[in-house]
Design a protein around this motif. Structure first.
Motif, short mmCIF file in Angstrom:
data_model
loop_
_atom_site.label_atom_id
_atom_site.label_comp_id
_atom_site.label_asym_id
_atom_site.label_seq_id
_atom_site.Cartn_x
_atom_site.Cartn_y
_atom_site.Cartn_z
N THR A 97 0.92 -1.09 0.17
CA THR A 97 -0.07 0.14 0.06
C THR A 97 0.97 1.22 -0.01
O THR A 97 1.99 1.19 0.39
CB THR A 97 -0.94 0.26 1.06
N PRO A 98 0.46 2.57 -0.44
CA PRO A 98 1.11 3.84 -0.31
C PRO A 98 1.29 4.02 1.05
O PRO A 98 2.38 4.47 1.42
CB PRO A 98 0.09 4.61 -1.03
N ASP A 99 0.45 3.78 1.90
CA ASP A 99 0.59 3.98 3.47
C ASP A 99 2.01 3.28 3.86
O ASP A 99 2.83 4.04 4.65
CB ASP A 99 -0.42 3.58 4.34
N GLU A 100 2.17 1.99 3.40
CA GLU A 100 3.45 1.16 3.77
C GLU A 100 4.86 1.96 3.29
O GLU A 100 5.56 1.93 4.08
CB GLU A 100 3.41 -0.31 3.44
N ILE A 101 4.46 2.59 2.06
CA ILE A 101 5.63 3.19 1.50
C ILE A 101 6.15 4.48 2.59
O ILE A 101 7.25 4.80 2.96
CB ILE A 101 5.46 3.80 0.17
N ARG A 102 4.91 5.08 2.99
CA ARG A 102 5.28 6.44 3.84
C ARG A 102 5.73 5.81 5.28
O ARG A 102 6.75 6.63 5.54
CB ARG A 102 4.06 7.04 3.96
N ARG A 103 5.31 4.78 5.78
CA ARG A 103 5.87 4.10 7.08
C ARG A 103 7.15 3.84 6.66
O ARG A 103 7.94 4.00 7.68
CB ARG A 103 5.08 2.92 7.25
N ALA A 104 7.63 3.15 5.69
CA ALA A 104 8.98 2.93 5.42
C ALA A 104 9.82 4.15 5.29
O ALA A 104 11.05 4.12 6.19
CB ALA A 104 9.12 2.09 4.15
N LYS A 105 9.56 5.22 4.83
CA LYS A 105 10.20 6.22 4.53
C LYS A 105 10.39 6.78 5.80
O LYS A 105 11.44 7.22 6.39
CB LYS A 105 9.62 7.35 3.37
N ALA A 106 9.44 7.04 6.85
CA ALA A 106 9.41 7.73 8.13
C ALA A 106 10.37 6.99 8.88
O ALA A 106 10.83 7.23 9.70
CB ALA A 106 8.10 7.78 8.76
N SER A 107 10.63 5.58 8.76
CA SER A 107 11.28 4.58 9.99
C SER A 107 12.80 5.29 9.79
O SER A 107 13.61 4.96 10.74
CB SER A 107 11.10 3.29 9.38
N GLY A 108 13.07 5.65 8.52
CA GLY A 108 14.68 5.89 8.50
C GLY A 108 15.54 4.66 8.41
O GLY A 108 16.70 5.11 8.20
N ALA A 109 14.92 3.69 8.26
CA ALA A 109 15.82 2.67 8.46
C ALA A 109 15.49 1.73 6.92
O ALA A 109 16.26 0.72 6.67
CB ALA A 109 15.43 1.41 9.52
#
Ligand code: DOR
Ligand code: ZN
Length: 353
Positions: free
Chosen positions: A90-102
């Motif tokens: 999902t697009p939200d998963e990409i945003r979460r991934a980006k926000a994780s910094g990891a």
């Protein structure tokens, strides 16, 4: 730098494409990478695959814990995590991934293309548009296994056909998306990456720089030289070596070191993957030395990758010396063993620190 150079000190390199697996066997392979590289892009094709940010963070913790428990010179080593793209990401998963910094990238495995790719994407531009849109927006690179899976396409042509069927339309529709063409194997691929518009780069393995497809059949079937994308003709190896040692800045080091236990390779239906983490820098130095281009190794191994990913180069160095390094016949791999690429051969370089 002249060809009679005896030692080679480089900014500590990074491996922009690496498989370390999981569990007990990870403990066997990780120290090899940590001895040579400052960072590595960790491939997500576990079983089950790493499809969420939470899974990527948990995998990162396991990697760091496994490294703690190993002996020998290493680090500091940072794993750069990736997500495995599926039709359902999902697009939200990409945003979460980006926000994780990891999480540093998302990997495209066309479904059925290679090891543990069954959960991969069936139709990138049909099923993943919204996700690609967000990746482009937040600057999350797409790492592509660039082979079509169409059984009617000859296995030696699958990369070239992928350029026409997937890369060209992808770049057209998402011109600002960062794309890395992983483990490039053909002249067509090198030409494409060198000339394509927009943020496009490629990783190249040591085995594709050192060997052509004859290595698969030298005196009999040689399973330890079998990987995907499969080794190609000599003209392709030469084109890859020219690209890696050239000045484009778009090509960088990615070992695709892909460990499989000896019995899984030496089998009626052997697994794809070459194990090169032990001696990756020695293999690359041997390849660059073969064309008198040792002076181009630092850009390829230590500078172009961070440049593309928007990271600083590592602060410390590694040193290789011109000395014989005989590759061991096998290595421990959990309770089993693994056969490294070029087992029993002698390389012309050896890492000393
Ligand atoms: O040879 C390969 N081995 N190619 C891949 O794309 C996957 C890898 C693996 O995970 O074993
Ligand atoms: Zn790989």
């Amino acid at each position: 730098m002249s060809t009679d150079v005896q030692t080679l000190t480089l900014i500590r390199p990074d491996d922009w494409h690496l498989h370390v697996r999981d569990g007990q066997v990870m403990q066997s392979v990780l120290p090899h990478t940590a001895r040579q590289f400052g960072r590595a892009i960790i491939m997500p094709n576990l079983q089950p695959p790493v499809v969420s940010t939470d899974q990527a963070l948990a995998y990162r913790d396991r990697i760091l814990a496994a490294l703690e428990g190993t002996e020998g010179p290493k680090g500091p080593f940072t794993p750069l995590m990736t997500l495995y793209l599926t039709d359902n990401t999902t697009p939200d998963e990409i945003r979460r991934a980006k926000a994780s910094g990891a999480v540093y990238a998302v990997k495209l495995y066309p479904a059925g293309a290679t090891t543990n790719s069954d959960a991969g994407v069936t139709d990138l531009l049909g099923k993943c548009r919204a996700v690609l849109e967000v990746m482009q927006e937040v600057g999350m690179p797409l790492l592509v296994h660039g082979e079509v899976t169409d059984p009617d396409v000859d296995i030696f042509d699958r990369e070239a056909v992928f350029i026409d069927r997937v890369m060209v339309p992808l770049r057209h529709d998402f011109p600002e998306l960062k794309v890395v063409f992983e483990h490039l194997t053909t002249r067509e691929g090198a030409q494409y990456v060198e000339t394509a518009d927009g943020p496009v780069a490629a990783t190249i393995t040591a085995h594709h720089l050192l060997y052509n497809r004859n290595a698969l059949f030298m005196g009999g079937v040689r399973p330890h030289y079998y990987c995907l994308p499969v080794l190609k003709r000599e003209k392709h190896r030469e084109a890859l070596l020219a690209a890696a040692t050239g000045t484009s800045g778009r090509f960088f080091l990615g070992t695709d070191s892909a460990p499989h236990a000896r019995h899984a390779k030496e089998a009626a239906c052997g697994c794809a993957g070459c194990y090169t983490a032990l001696h990756a820098l020695e293999l690359y130095a041997t390849a660059f030395d073969s064309v008198g281009k040792l002076d181009a190794l630092e850009a390829f191994a230590s500078l172009n990758g961070p440049g593309f990913y928007g990271l600083e180069p590592n602060a410390n160095t590694v040193t290789l010396e011109r000395a014989a390094m005989t590759v061991p016949a096998e290595l421990p791999y959990g309770d089993e063993t693994i056969v490294p690429l070029a087992a029993g051969e002698t390389l012309g370089w050896r890492q000393v620190q």
